[in-house]
Scaffold this motif. Sequence first.
Motif, PDB file in Angstrom:
ATOM      1  N   ALA A   1       7.254  15.606  33.545  1.00 59.25           N
ATOM      2  CA  ALA A   1       6.273  15.920  34.592  1.00 59.25           C
ATOM      3  C   ALA A   1       5.178  14.855  34.661  1.00 59.25           C
ATOM      4  CB  ALA A   1       5.663  17.295  34.344  1.00 59.25           C
ATOM      5  N   ASP A   2       4.694  14.373  33.507  1.00 65.23           N
ATOM      6  CA  ASP A   2       3.630  13.354  33.521  1.00 65.23           C
ATOM      7  C   ASP A   2       4.085  12.118  34.307  1.00 65.23           C
ATOM      8  OD1 ASP A   2       1.569  14.050  30.841  1.00 65.23           O
ATOM      9  OD2 ASP A   2       3.489  15.045  30.997  1.00 65.23           O
ATOM     10  N   TRP A   3       5.274  11.594  33.946  1.00 65.49           N
ATOM     11  CA  TRP A   3       5.763  10.382  34.637  1.00 65.49           C
ATOM     12  C   TRP A   3       6.081  10.675  36.102  1.00 65.49           C
ATOM     13  CZ3 TRP A   3       8.713  10.457  29.657  1.00 65.49           C
ATOM     14  CH2 TRP A   3       8.189   9.537  28.729  1.00 65.49           C
TER      15      TRP A   3
ATOM     16  N   ALA B   1      -4.392   5.101  35.810  1.00 64.18           N
ATOM     17  CA  ALA B   1      -3.729   6.363  35.453  1.00 64.18           C
ATOM     18  C   ALA B   1      -3.296   6.338  33.999  1.00 64.18           C
ATOM     19  CB  ALA B   1      -2.537   6.606  36.362  1.00 64.18           C
ATOM     20  N   GLU B   2      -2.955   7.509  33.499  1.00 65.80           N
ATOM     21  CA  GLU B   2      -2.724   7.620  32.065  1.00 65.80           C
ATOM     22  C   GLU B   2      -1.400   7.011  31.584  1.00 65.80           C
ATOM     23  OE1 GLU B   2      -2.830  11.602  30.470  1.00 65.80           O
ATOM     24  OE2 GLU B   2      -2.416  10.883  28.460  1.00 65.80           O
ATOM     25  N   GLU B   3      -0.334   7.194  32.350  1.00 65.66           N
ATOM     26  CA  GLU B   3       0.988   6.854  31.803  1.00 65.66           C
ATOM     27  C   GLU B   3       1.431   5.436  32.142  1.00 65.66           C
ATOM     28  OE1 GLU B   3       1.730   8.945  29.683  1.00 65.66           O
ATOM     29  OE2 GLU B   3       0.649  10.688  30.409  1.00 65.66           O
ATOM     30  N   ASP B   4       2.336   4.910  31.299  1.00 67.07           N
ATOM     31  CA  ASP B   4       2.957   3.622  31.613  1.00 67.07           C
ATOM     32  C   ASP B   4       4.470   3.766  31.485  1.00 67.07           C
ATOM     33  OD1 ASP B   4       3.742   3.294  28.916  1.00 67.07           O
ATOM     34  OD2 ASP B   4       1.757   2.531  28.419  1.00 67.07           O
TER      35      ASP B   4
ATOM     36  N   LEU C   1      -6.136   8.812  38.076  1.00 69.77           N
ATOM     37  CA  LEU C   1      -5.132   9.891  38.040  1.00 69.77           C
ATOM     38  C   LEU C   1      -4.790  10.308  36.618  1.00 69.77           C
ATOM     39  CD1 LEU C   1      -2.838  11.635  39.337  1.00 69.77           C
ATOM     40  CD2 LEU C   1      -1.407   9.576  39.271  1.00 69.77           C
ATOM     41  N   ASP C   2      -4.914  11.595  36.358  1.00 69.97           N
ATOM     42  CA  ASP C   2      -4.304  12.164  35.150  1.00 69.97           C
ATOM     43  C   ASP C   2      -3.181  13.049  35.663  1.00 69.97           C
ATOM     44  OD1 ASP C   2      -3.586  13.294  32.763  1.00 69.97           O
ATOM     45  OD2 ASP C   2      -5.637  13.615  32.074  1.00 69.97           O
ATOM     46  N   PRO C   3      -1.939  12.562  35.557  1.00 65.79           N
ATOM     47  CA  PRO C   3      -0.845  13.293  36.221  1.00 65.79           C
ATOM     48  C   PRO C   3      -0.672  14.702  35.671  1.00 65.79           C
ATOM     49  CG  PRO C   3       0.009  11.513  34.827  1.00 65.79           C
ATOM     50  CD  PRO C   3      -1.473  11.340  34.882  1.00 65.79           C
ATOM     51  N   VAL C   4      -0.744  14.829  34.352  1.00 62.00           N
ATOM     52  CA  VAL C   4      -0.777  16.167  33.738  1.00 62.00           C
ATOM     53  C   VAL C   4      -1.869  16.117  32.686  1.00 62.00           C
ATOM     54  CG1 VAL C   4       0.454  17.930  32.416  1.00 62.00           C
ATOM     55  CG2 VAL C   4       1.677  16.596  34.125  1.00 62.00           C
ATOM     56  N   ASP C   5      -2.937  16.801  32.938  1.00 61.61           N
ATOM     57  CA  ASP C   5      -3.998  16.868  31.937  1.00 61.61           C
ATOM     58  C   ASP C   5      -3.796  18.164  31.158  1.00 61.61           C
ATOM     59  OD1 ASP C   5      -6.449  16.135  30.621  1.00 61.61           O
ATOM     60  OD2 ASP C   5      -7.389  17.783  31.724  1.00 61.61           O
ATOM     61  N   GLY C   6      -3.870  18.027  29.830  1.00 62.73           N
ATOM     62  CA  GLY C   6      -3.579  19.202  29.005  1.00 62.73           C
ATOM     63  C   GLY C   6      -2.074  19.336  28.816  1.00 62.73           C
ATOM     64  N   THR C   7      -1.434  18.195  28.485  1.00 60.87           N
ATOM     65  CA  THR C   7       0.029  18.234  28.331  1.00 60.87           C
ATOM     66  C   THR C   7       0.448  19.254  27.268  1.00 60.87           C
ATOM     67  OG1 THR C   7       0.048  15.912  28.955  1.00 60.87           O
ATOM     68  CG2 THR C   7       2.067  16.761  28.012  1.00 60.87           C
ATOM     69  N   LEU C   8      -0.405  19.418  26.272  1.00 58.14           N
ATOM     70  CA  LEU C   8      -0.089  20.403  25.229  1.00 58.14           C
ATOM     71  C   LEU C   8      -0.037  21.813  25.829  1.00 58.14           C
ATOM     72  CD1 LEU C   8       0.420  20.685  22.211  1.00 58.14           C
ATOM     73  CD2 LEU C   8      -2.047  20.937  21.880  1.00 58.14           C
TER      74      LEU C   8
HETATM   75 MG    MG Z   1      -2.437  13.533  30.932  1.00 57.56          MG
END
Ligand code: MG
Length: 457
Positions: free
Chosen positions: A128-130, A153-156, A220-227
């Motif tokens: 989901a994050d990517w 954004a957070e992910e690479d 962008l934080d695509p999914v914040d609180g991934t945990l």
């Molecule tokens: Mg995140």
Amino acid sequence: MVNSLLFHPTFSSQPSSSTLEQTTHFSFNLKHKSLFFFLIPPRINPTSSSLSNNTKISCLRSSIMETNPQLTPLVLESAEDKYSNEFDVAVKAVQMACSLCQRVQQGLISKTNSIVQSKDDNSLVTIADWSVQATISWILSESFGSTNVSIVAEEDVEALSKPEATDLLDSVVQTVNQCLAEAPQFGIKGPLTPLNKEEVLDAIRQCNSIGGSSGRFWVLDPVDGTLGFVRGDQYAVALALVEDGEVVLGVLGCPNYPLRKEWLSYHQRYYRIISKLTPPNSESWDKGFVLCAKKGSGKAWMEPLLPQSKLVCLKSPRPIYVSHIEDPAMATFCEPVERANSSHSFTAGLAHSVGVRKEPLRVYSMVKYAAVARGDAEIFMKFARSGYKEKIWDHAAGTIIIQEAGGVVTDAGGQPLDFSNGIYLEGLDRGIIACAGVHLHERIIRAVDASWDSSCL
Ligand SMILES: [Mg+2]
Ligand SMILES: Nc1ncnc2c1ncn2[C@@H]1O[C@H](COP(=O)(O)OS(=O)(=O)O)[C@@H](OP(=O)(O)O)[C@H]1O
Ligand SMILES: [Mg+2]
Ligand SMILES: [Mg+2]
């Protein structure tokens, strides 16, 4: 729009038709203190009474653009309308991302597979994050042109590009295309053909801005609180626009935010009394919305998740406001679930010293900002361990939404968070304090000062 420039009742001076006919330039002083100068060709009288308002507007717009080709359409907009297109696209993109996340989270809960990965720093990342990052990046590029769009954004793509990650990448590509195929339902034009692997990777790579103090960039934080996301709990999709170092737009998707706020701490209680509480059926409990705000509007909005909201009582956007509670004894404070992310003992001491008596509301993600903005909690505090540097994507959207809903967000020294210094909140003094009102905020700031030296932070 030009409409509001010409006919808005708050103009300090209305142009007369003779002025418009003959003048080579004129100015308006709007209530937002913007001063606009335009060159008007003499051959058109856009204020002629024989023309409809719309015709006048388009006459004036094309005359202005013809005579001043260097002007961008944005210059023609009033301060309130300035980011309307960006706002519209951002809300739709976050709506789509929420739909994507709901589908992936449902899959996660029903089966365990390669959806969850660990990053080098041992934090989690999921399909989901990517996928959200690729989807929102693609939508922003399509809407505004890839050369105009800069995204922090957070992910690479590092983990996704490894030869052993083929299945993972396939899943991301499939998830992105499934989401983009639904774009028209959200009022967005999707791709003519499904994106291939390289296009998906490119969309993620496009988010390589490092921010800064000038120009525009999205955060962008695509999914914040991934945990929280992998635990079937709270998470958020957070998108903000920063211009010249200031957050000017914020959109926060909270797909699991329950309409009954008591369910916000559901999982915490669920784990504590695991067999005694019947978990709500995720299909049936009323939850999920998108919050959004524009800088300086003095309003924050909540709209139901699209395309088919289950929230019968929330069919259209409505304004949200922070709580009026000023008495600490009546106030609720929220903080991260994980002790590793914020010192629970320090915040417990602060809460006690200012007279907060209620149990802390521990919730994953920027949903904590949403709780304060909606009036479900009065205080949010985060004190990370010394050496940890807060990232701008964990706070940008939430900050502007609380502020526009009437609240206050600062560091523990009372200074505004600084989004102009790269990917980190550089210069952050000790921690983050968000409150519904200034009185609670002042009390907590004073309490931090009084107890900081004896803290172990
Ligand atoms: Mg995140
Ligand atoms: N050590 C440490 N200290 C402080 N903060 C950290 C730390 N590690 C990570 N992060 C960032 O915290 C984001 C999650 O914050 P939460 O408020 O959701 O925390 S919690 O899960 O409820 O404990 C989380 O965001 P996501 O990665 O988007 O989930 C991280 O950016
Ligand atoms: Mg993360
Ligand atoms: Mg985050």
